[in-house]
Scaffold this motif. Structure first.
Motif, PDB file in Angstrom:
ATOM      1  N   ALA A   1       0.811  -1.221   0.000  1.00  0.00           N
ATOM      2  CA  ALA A   1       0.000   0.000   0.000  1.00  0.00           C
ATOM      3  C   ALA A   1       0.843   1.269   0.000  1.00  0.00           C
ATOM      4  N   GLU A   2       2.111   1.151   0.370  1.00  0.00           N
ATOM      5  CA  GLU A   2       3.014   2.308   0.376  1.00  0.00           C
ATOM      6  C   GLU A   2       4.324   1.921  -0.311  1.00  0.00           C
ATOM      7  N   PRO A   3       4.277   1.797  -1.636  1.00  0.00           N
ATOM      8  CA  PRO A   3       5.457   1.342  -2.368  1.00  0.00           C
ATOM      9  C   PRO A   3       6.592   2.363  -2.340  1.00  0.00           C
ATOM     10  N   PRO A   4       7.832   1.891  -2.516  1.00  0.00           N
ATOM     11  CA  PRO A   4       8.976   2.797  -2.529  1.00  0.00           C
ATOM     12  C   PRO A   4       8.950   3.723  -3.753  1.00  0.00           C
ATOM     13  N   ALA A   5       9.680   4.795  -3.665  1.00  0.00           N
ATOM     14  CA  ALA A   5       9.696   5.810  -4.720  1.00  0.00           C
ATOM     15  C   ALA A   5      10.056   5.232  -6.089  1.00  0.00           C
ATOM     16  N   ALA A   6      10.886   4.231  -6.113  1.00  0.00           N
ATOM     17  CA  ALA A   6      11.296   3.628  -7.389  1.00  0.00           C
ATOM     18  C   ALA A   6      10.121   3.020  -8.153  1.00  0.00           C
TER      19      ALA A   6
END
Length: 68
Positions: free
Chosen positions: A38-43
């Motif tokens: 639900a909160e993926p990394p910026a990449a």
């Protein structure tokens, strides 16, 4: 970034899984979307935005958060 899905809207097209397989998957029995992160990394933000944009059922919502 915070991602939410609406399984009731999902039509099982699978385009989200093709765009961002680290964030989305599908249930085996009916192809309905599953949210893996639900909160993926910026990449992965670009891929998640693409998945939301191409979802034929508009079942993916992306919200910007303070962290990204």
């Amino acid at each position: 970034m915070r991602v939410t899905i609406d399984q009731d809207k999902c039509c099982g097209a699978g385009s989200c899984v093709l765009s961002a397989p680290e964030v989305f998957d599908q249930r085996e029995e009916d192809g309905i979307v599953l949210l893996l992160d639900a909160e993926p990394p910026a990449a992965l933000h670009g891929a998640v935005h693409e998945a939301a944009a191409i979802c034929p059922a508009a079942a993916i919502t992306v919200e910007q958060t303070e962290r990204g």
